[in-house]
Scaffold this motif. Structure first.
Motif, PDB file in Angstrom:
ATOM      1  N   SER A 192       0.816  -1.213   0.000  1.00 55.32           N
ATOM      2  CA  SER A 192       0.000   0.000   0.000  1.00 55.32           C
ATOM      3  C   SER A 192       0.851   1.266   0.000  1.00 55.32           C
ATOM      4  N   HIS A 193       0.196   2.386  -0.310  1.00 56.93           N
ATOM      5  CA  HIS A 193       0.833   3.701  -0.192  1.00 56.93           C
ATOM      6  C   HIS A 193       1.353   3.906   1.233  1.00 56.93           C
ATOM      7  N   ARG A 194       0.538   3.571   2.218  1.00 53.46           N
ATOM      8  CA  ARG A 194       0.894   3.832   3.601  1.00 53.46           C
ATOM      9  C   ARG A 194       2.201   3.142   3.984  1.00 53.46           C
ATOM     10  N   SER A 195       2.391   1.918   3.524  1.00 55.41           N
ATOM     11  CA  SER A 195       3.623   1.196   3.877  1.00 55.41           C
ATOM     12  C   SER A 195       4.854   1.886   3.302  1.00 55.41           C
ATOM     13  N   VAL A 196       4.769   2.351   2.053  1.00 52.96           N
ATOM     14  CA  VAL A 196       5.899   3.045   1.435  1.00 52.96           C
ATOM     15  C   VAL A 196       6.109   4.407   2.090  1.00 52.96           C
ATOM     16  N   LEU A 197       5.039   5.122   2.356  1.00 53.23           N
ATOM     17  CA  LEU A 197       5.156   6.422   3.018  1.00 53.23           C
ATOM     18  C   LEU A 197       5.799   6.283   4.393  1.00 53.23           C
ATOM     19  N   ASP A 198       5.410   5.241   5.110  1.00 51.47           N
ATOM     20  CA  ASP A 198       5.970   5.003   6.439  1.00 51.47           C
ATOM     21  C   ASP A 198       7.465   4.703   6.348  1.00 51.47           C
ATOM     22  N   PHE A 199       7.857   3.875   5.379  1.00 52.17           N
ATOM     23  CA  PHE A 199       9.270   3.534   5.222  1.00 52.17           C
ATOM     24  C   PHE A 199      10.074   4.770   4.819  1.00 52.17           C
ATOM     25  N   MET A 200       9.530   5.557   3.899  1.00 51.71           N
ATOM     26  CA  MET A 200      10.233   6.747   3.426  1.00 51.71           C
ATOM     27  C   MET A 200      10.263   7.876   4.452  1.00 51.71           C
ATOM     28  N   GLU A 201       9.429   7.761   5.478  1.00 56.04           N
ATOM     29  CA  GLU A 201       9.469   8.724   6.571  1.00 56.04           C
ATOM     30  C   GLU A 201      10.839   8.688   7.258  1.00 56.04           C
ATOM     31  N   TYR A 202      11.480   7.543   7.208  1.00 52.72           N
ATOM     32  CA  TYR A 202      12.733   7.348   7.955  1.00 52.72           C
ATOM     33  C   TYR A 202      13.948   7.047   7.074  1.00 52.72           C
ATOM     34  N   PHE A 203      13.745   6.309   5.970  1.00 50.50           N
ATOM     35  CA  PHE A 203      14.876   5.775   5.207  1.00 50.50           C
ATOM     36  C   PHE A 203      15.842   6.856   4.693  1.00 50.50           C
ATOM     37  N   PRO A 204      15.388   7.857   3.943  1.00 53.46           N
ATOM     38  CA  PRO A 204      16.352   8.855   3.447  1.00 53.46           C
ATOM     39  C   PRO A 204      17.058   9.613   4.567  1.00 53.46           C
ATOM     40  N   ALA A 205      16.322   9.947   5.626  1.00 51.86           N
ATOM     41  CA  ALA A 205      16.918  10.718   6.716  1.00 51.86           C
ATOM     42  C   ALA A 205      17.980   9.912   7.464  1.00 51.86           C
ATOM     43  N   LEU A 206      17.703   8.618   7.695  1.00 47.86           N
ATOM     44  CA  LEU A 206      18.659   7.787   8.425  1.00 47.86           C
ATOM     45  C   LEU A 206      20.018   7.729   7.723  1.00 47.86           C
ATOM     46  N   PHE A 207      19.982   7.719   6.380  1.00 48.00           N
ATOM     47  CA  PHE A 207      21.229   7.539   5.636  1.00 48.00           C
ATOM     48  C   PHE A 207      21.632   8.781   4.852  1.00 48.00           C
TER      49      PHE A 207
END
Length: 501
Positions: free
Chosen positions: A168-183
């Motif tokens: 779903s959109h929500r799963s990708v949005l949730d992952f992208m909430e953190y992924f770019p910032a972490l790295f």
């Protein structure tokens, strides 16, 4: 935010004339990307109802990405079908998904016919010229939910029928909430895409790009058999970020690519898919010592990754790199064979995952969905789905997760339970071995080792007896010029098993 299209719209507003995506044939700015996606979405809205699947059957390209987002504008979800798949496999995916519309680049028609497709086929070059219906697109968006499906990736199924993992959109949005910032992936990065678009590693490339306003460079598959040309491309496009399969990184280091050229601007190397041999990682670290290196873990069913481990210390060749700790907003835990939680060091259990990251399930496959996405046995109080990965792990002394192989890579041989990965780690630790993989032929009850390197089988057998018990020593050793890999860049264990016959 409830729809990934907001990433594209935000970046198109902030960076309209910046290059969003480059492939070997063309490039597209964020403004053009947005226009093409809206045109495609406007046309598809007259053909499909929201929530329907639409397939994209073309090589990974600028056109394929614009098609994905166009499908999303129509309120539908996209299925990327690799053009290199055999006709029978293409037919299986088309039949399993039940798609009635396919977008191609105009040259894939014969392959679709060979696969038996009888539905509608639209040419991208025609779709991008369609008139945009802003009112229609707005109406679709207003009636959308963040739990609507975004994409469906097909993986192999235990029954021989491919399974469509619906995310779903929500799963990708949730992952992208953190992924770019972490790295620290930002608008200034250039992401070098290795993964095919029907493989979820590419999801990180695509949405990290759109989310941050970065530029994505699509590296064609053929470059990954030519290290010199691959390194030329990384330098030419000033690539800074690699989110690659382990095998792709090993190709460069095994074939001594860095003695030809070093892509000095690369400062982030994120890898996943299988265990990274420490020897190969150390070659990358030698030539790019300033870069950040991160081991990522997670199956398609939990939206890209659920754990990560950033390399902050030196590892010996015989060591195993941890898969680390959970991403924010993801619950990752171990269960034993009796569904009891494992928290102590060194005890192996199955990796289970809960949270927003979970896929919606397998498309049009309730039986397998119910088998893999189950109620958390530790929670009898309210509904809480978890995904049972089938992967094994244990905690180390610092409570980091360490991968311990697949349940189906755990074999029973000579009365002993054996993890094939442990044998592979021993093989990969030898200085003259570049890469190794083991398979188990159940019919003949023997372990076979395949490897790339300069050691004889007898020499390997003798050396391995210094660290492993006799029952873990492979019966047969095969030296290869290179290990076969799947389209997703993982070692092709099925092909290796066929070579044992």
């Amino acid at each position: 935010m409830k729809n990934v299209l907001e990433y594209l719209e935000r970046s198109a507003t902030a960076f309209p004339h910046k290059t969003a995506v480059v492939d070997p044939e063309t490039s597209i700015t964020y403004k053009e990307f947005l226009h093409h996606a809206k045109a495609i979405g406007s046309f598809l809205s007259k053909q499909e109802t929201p929530g329907s699947p639409v397939a994209v059957f073309m090589d990974k390209s600028v056109e394929a990405l614009a098609s994905f987002l166009g499908i999303v504008y129509a309120g539908c979800f996209y299925i990327s079908i690799n053009t290199e798949l055999p006709p029978a496999r293409i037919r299986q995916i088309l039949e399993t998904s039940g798609v009635s519309s396919v977008i191609c680049s105009g040259k894939e028609g014969p392959a679709l016919l060979e696969a038996g497709y009888k539905g509608r086929c639209f040419d991208y070059s025609d779709l991008k010229k369609q008139e945009i219906s802003e009112d229609v697109l707005m109406h679709i968006r207003e009636n959308s939910l963040d739990t609507d499906p975004l994409y469906c990736n097909f993986t192999s199924g235990s029954t021989g029928i491919p399974k469509g993992v619906l995310v779903s959109h929500r799963s990708v949005l949730d992952f992208m909430e953190y992924f770019p910032a972490l790295f620290h992936i930002t608008k200034d990065d250039v992401i070098g895409n290795q993964a095919p678009f029907d493989f979820d590693v590419s999801v990180k490339d695509i949405y990290s790009t759109l989310c941050t306003g970065a530029t994505m460079v699509i590296l064609p598959k053929k470059l990954f058999s030519m290290p010199a040309r691959l390194l030329d491309a990384l330098c030419e496009h000033q690539v800074t970020t690699l989110i690659w399969a382990v095998s792709a990184l090993c190709l460069v280091s095994q074939l001594k690519g860095f003695t030809y050229k070093v892509p000095s601007l690369v400062d982030k190397v994120l890898f996943s898919g299988e265990a990274m041999p420490v020897k190969q990682l150390n070659i990358w670290r030698k030539y790019l010592p300033h870069a950040r290196y991160v081991n990522l873990y997670g199956p398609t069913e939990i939206t890209c990754n659920c754990t990560y481990y950033e390399i902050h210390r030196e590892f010996e060749d015989h060591e195993k790199i941890p898969i680390g700790k959970p991403f924010p907003n993801e619950k990752v835990f171990l269960l034993d064979e009796n569904n009891r939680p494992i928290t102590k060091t060194g005890i192996t259990g199955e990796i289970c995952v809960a949270g927003t990251a979970l896929a919606l399930g397998y498309y049009r496959n309730r039986e397998q969905t119910d088998r893999a996405f189950v109620q958390n046995p530790l929670n009898p109080h309210y509904p809480e789905l978890i995904y049972r990965t089938g992967d094994l792990a244990h905690y180390n002394e610092t409570h980091e997760l360490c991968f311990a192989g697949r349940k189906d890579f755990q074999i029973k041989h000579m009365g002993h339970r054996i993890e094939l990965e442990e044998i592979e780690i021993a093989l990969n630790s030898f200085p003259l071995i570049e890469r190794a993989c083991c398979v188990f032929d159940a019919k003949k009850s023997r372990i076979t080792a395949f490897y790339v390197g300069n050691m004889e089988g007898k020499e390997l057998s003798v050396s391995m007896r210094k660290t492993l018990p006799v029952y873990m020593i492979p019966t047969v050793f095969h030296s290869l010029a290179e290990l076969p890999v799947t389209g997703n860049g993982k070692i092709d264990r099925k092909k290796l098993l066929e070579m044992c016959q």
